[in-house]
Design a protein around this motif. Structure first.
Motif, PDB file in Angstrom:
ATOM      1  N   SER A 106       0.801  -1.223   0.000  1.00 49.40           N
ATOM      2  CA  SER A 106       0.000   0.000   0.000  1.00 49.40           C
ATOM      3  C   SER A 106       0.834   1.274   0.000  1.00 49.40           C
ATOM      4  N   ASN A 107       2.126   1.160   0.239  1.00 53.43           N
ATOM      5  CA  ASN A 107       2.992   2.343   0.194  1.00 53.43           C
ATOM      6  C   ASN A 107       3.177   2.860  -1.232  1.00 53.43           C
ATOM      7  N   MET A 108       2.972   1.989  -2.200  1.00 53.70           N
ATOM      8  CA  MET A 108       3.017   2.335  -3.623  1.00 53.70           C
ATOM      9  C   MET A 108       4.331   3.010  -4.045  1.00 53.70           C
ATOM     10  N   ASN A 109       5.421   2.520  -3.488  1.00 53.66           N
ATOM     11  CA  ASN A 109       6.716   3.070  -3.883  1.00 53.66           C
ATOM     12  C   ASN A 109       7.632   2.034  -4.530  1.00 53.66           C
ATOM     13  N   ARG A 110       7.106   0.837  -4.715  1.00 52.17           N
ATOM     14  CA  ARG A 110       7.914  -0.227  -5.329  1.00 52.17           C
ATOM     15  C   ARG A 110       7.002  -1.164  -6.109  1.00 52.17           C
ATOM     16  N   ARG A 111       7.409  -1.465  -7.345  1.00 58.16           N
ATOM     17  CA  ARG A 111       6.615  -2.361  -8.187  1.00 58.16           C
ATOM     18  C   ARG A 111       7.322  -3.718  -8.269  1.00 58.16           C
ATOM     19  N   VAL A 112       6.512  -4.802  -8.311  1.00 55.23           N
ATOM     20  CA  VAL A 112       7.078  -6.144  -8.390  1.00 55.23           C
ATOM     21  C   VAL A 112       6.377  -6.954  -9.474  1.00 55.23           C
ATOM     22  N   ALA A 113       7.059  -7.960  -9.971  1.00 54.81           N
ATOM     23  CA  ALA A 113       6.517  -8.822 -11.031  1.00 54.81           C
ATOM     24  C   ALA A 113       5.461  -9.774 -10.469  1.00 54.81           C
ATOM     25  N   ARG A 114       4.326  -9.849 -11.159  1.00 55.04           N
ATOM     26  CA  ARG A 114       3.238 -10.746 -10.749  1.00 55.04           C
ATOM     27  C   ARG A 114       3.012 -11.873 -11.761  1.00 55.04           C
ATOM     28  N   GLN A 115       3.292 -11.614 -13.036  1.00 52.53           N
ATOM     29  CA  GLN A 115       3.228 -12.644 -14.071  1.00 52.53           C
ATOM     30  C   GLN A 115       4.380 -12.416 -15.046  1.00 52.53           C
ATOM     31  N   ILE A 116       4.898 -13.507 -15.585  1.00 53.06           N
ATOM     32  CA  ILE A 116       5.993 -13.436 -16.554  1.00 53.06           C
ATOM     33  C   ILE A 116       5.611 -14.300 -17.751  1.00 53.06           C
ATOM     34  N   VAL A 117       5.628 -13.699 -18.935  1.00 56.00           N
ATOM     35  CA  VAL A 117       5.272 -14.415 -20.167  1.00 56.00           C
ATOM     36  C   VAL A 117       6.500 -14.485 -21.065  1.00 56.00           C
ATOM     37  N   VAL A 118       6.834 -15.685 -21.525  1.00 57.37           N
ATOM     38  CA  VAL A 118       7.986 -15.865 -22.420  1.00 57.37           C
ATOM     39  C   VAL A 118       7.560 -16.688 -23.628  1.00 57.37           C
ATOM     40  N   SER A 119       8.182 -16.396 -24.776  1.00 53.56           N
ATOM     41  CA  SER A 119       7.845 -17.137 -25.991  1.00 53.56           C
ATOM     42  C   SER A 119       9.077 -17.717 -26.676  1.00 53.56           C
ATOM     43  N   GLY A 120      10.229 -17.598 -26.060  1.00 54.06           N
ATOM     44  CA  GLY A 120      11.455 -18.106 -26.678  1.00 54.06           C
ATOM     45  C   GLY A 120      11.520 -19.620 -26.693  1.00 54.06           C
ATOM     46  N   GLU A 121      12.162 -20.178 -27.727  1.00 51.51           N
ATOM     47  CA  GLU A 121      12.312 -21.630 -27.867  1.00 51.51           C
ATOM     48  C   GLU A 121      13.076 -22.242 -26.698  1.00 51.51           C
ATOM     49  N   GLY A 122      14.027 -21.504 -26.152  1.00 47.54           N
ATOM     50  CA  GLY A 122      14.889 -22.077 -25.121  1.00 47.54           C
ATOM     51  C   GLY A 122      14.224 -22.258 -23.772  1.00 47.54           C
ATOM     52  N   TYR A 123      13.157 -21.508 -23.507  1.00 43.27           N
ATOM     53  CA  TYR A 123      12.500 -21.595 -22.203  1.00 43.27           C
ATOM     54  C   TYR A 123      11.735 -22.910 -22.093  1.00 43.27           C
ATOM     55  N   ARG A 124      12.118 -23.720 -21.105  1.00 42.74           N
ATOM     56  CA  ARG A 124      11.528 -25.056 -20.929  1.00 42.74           C
ATOM     57  C   ARG A 124      11.394 -25.389 -19.450  1.00 42.74           C
ATOM     58  N   THR A 125      10.412 -26.232 -19.132  1.00 45.54           N
ATOM     59  CA  THR A 125      10.320 -26.789 -17.786  1.00 45.54           C
ATOM     60  C   THR A 125      11.353 -27.904 -17.657  1.00 45.54           C
ATOM     61  N   VAL A 126      11.469 -28.471 -16.472  1.00 44.18           N
ATOM     62  CA  VAL A 126      12.422 -29.562 -16.264  1.00 44.18           C
ATOM     63  C   VAL A 126      12.083 -30.761 -17.143  1.00 44.18           C
ATOM     64  N   ASN A 127      10.819 -30.876 -17.548  1.00 46.12           N
ATOM     65  CA  ASN A 127      10.384 -31.975 -18.420  1.00 46.12           C
ATOM     66  C   ASN A 127      10.394 -31.596 -19.898  1.00 46.12           C
ATOM     67  N   GLY A 128      10.953 -30.427 -20.215  1.00 46.43           N
ATOM     68  CA  GLY A 128      11.083 -30.032 -21.617  1.00 46.43           C
ATOM     69  C   GLY A 128       9.856 -29.386 -22.222  1.00 46.43           C
ATOM     70  N   ILE A 129       8.879 -28.952 -21.394  1.00 51.07           N
ATOM     71  CA  ILE A 129       7.673 -28.319 -21.912  1.00 51.07           C
ATOM     72  C   ILE A 129       7.948 -26.851 -22.204  1.00 51.07           C
ATOM     73  N   GLY A 130       7.559 -26.402 -23.410  1.00 46.90           N
ATOM     74  CA  GLY A 130       7.777 -25.017 -23.796  1.00 46.90           C
ATOM     75  C   GLY A 130       7.169 -24.747 -25.156  1.00 46.90           C
ATOM     76  N   ARG A 131       7.715 -23.790 -25.871  1.00 45.91           N
ATOM     77  CA  ARG A 131       7.186 -23.406 -27.174  1.00 45.91           C
ATOM     78  C   ARG A 131       7.166 -24.609 -28.126  1.00 45.91           C
ATOM     79  N   ASN A 132       6.073 -24.748 -28.859  1.00 44.29           N
ATOM     80  CA  ASN A 132       5.840 -25.813 -29.840  1.00 44.29           C
ATOM     81  C   ASN A 132       5.551 -27.177 -29.220  1.00 44.29           C
ATOM     82  N   THR A 133       5.399 -27.249 -27.904  1.00 46.24           N
ATOM     83  CA  THR A 133       4.976 -28.505 -27.290  1.00 46.24           C
ATOM     84  C   THR A 133       3.491 -28.719 -27.567  1.00 46.24           C
ATOM     85  N   PRO A 134       3.077 -29.899 -28.033  1.00 48.20           N
ATOM     86  CA  PRO A 134       1.646 -30.155 -28.302  1.00 48.20           C
ATOM     87  C   PRO A 134       0.821 -30.146 -27.018  1.00 48.20           C
TER      88      PRO A 134
END
Length: 203
Positions: free
Chosen positions: A100-128
């Protein structure tokens, strides 16, 4: 003898020509499967409910700006904001005030579309979609958008895990187009502003 040999050679050439598109399609499918099976490097690891590579939920936006510079695009209203950085790996960050002090902003959601971004199981862009469901059984449809060109975007959310997927149709199947990391137990649609500018959300 010459005529039969000529016909056999001609038939083999025709067979090869017909088989080539199928082999190319198989090669594309193999490529998608290999991408899905490839884990991300630590700097591009998708951790549901936590982080997308070096960007994490709750991260101070000053830190994000120091890494990415000034956003290329975005939207802001009512203390909420989207910052979008275009490139080979397009990144978007949704932020709000930390308190409520409204003097600092923080990330609430992060969206990525790069091929390299993957979960530990390899889920990412172009995964069916089917493969995503195997890894996130609680995955549910969250929203559907259409564009002026009649393209369709489907959003599926594993709400409890803290990860959502934008999917678009390619070659007859739904493939991941971008991944959103959000707080666990909070729906991906719980934002005042939408990242899908220019798309109309269907009821």
């Amino acid at each position: 003898m010459k005529a039969p040999l000529f016909r056999i050679a001609l038939a083999l050439c025709a067979f090869a020509a017909c088989a080539q598109p199928a082999s190319q399609k198989a090669a594309r499918e193999d490529s998608v499967q290999q991408q899905a099976a490839t884990p991300a490097a630590p700097e591009a690891l998708l951790a549901p409910g936590e982080r997308a590579g070096k960007f994490r939920l709750g991260q101070d936006m000053d830190s994000v700006f120091s890494l990415l510079g000034k956003p290329d695009d975005g939207d802001a209203a009512m203390g909420k904001a989207w910052g979008i950085w275009y490139g080979t790996d397009t990144i978007a960050v949704y932020s709000t005030y930390a308190d409520s002090n409204m003097n600092r902003r923080v990330a609430r959601q992060i969206v990525v579309s790069g091929e390299g971004y993957r979960t530990v199981n390899g889920i990412g862009r172009n995964t069916p979609l089917e493969t995503i469901r195997e890894n996130f059984p609680a995955l549910q449809p969250a929203a559907t958008y259409v564009s002026d060109t009649h393209d369709t975007l489907w959003v599926y959310d594993a709400q409890a895990a803290g990860i959502a997927f934008d999917l678009r149709k390619k070659d007859g199947q739904l493939l991941c187009h971008a991944v959103t990391i959000h707080d666990k137990q909070e729906p991906v649609t719980a934002t005042y502003l939408t990242i899908h500018a220019g798309w109309k959300k269907l009821p």
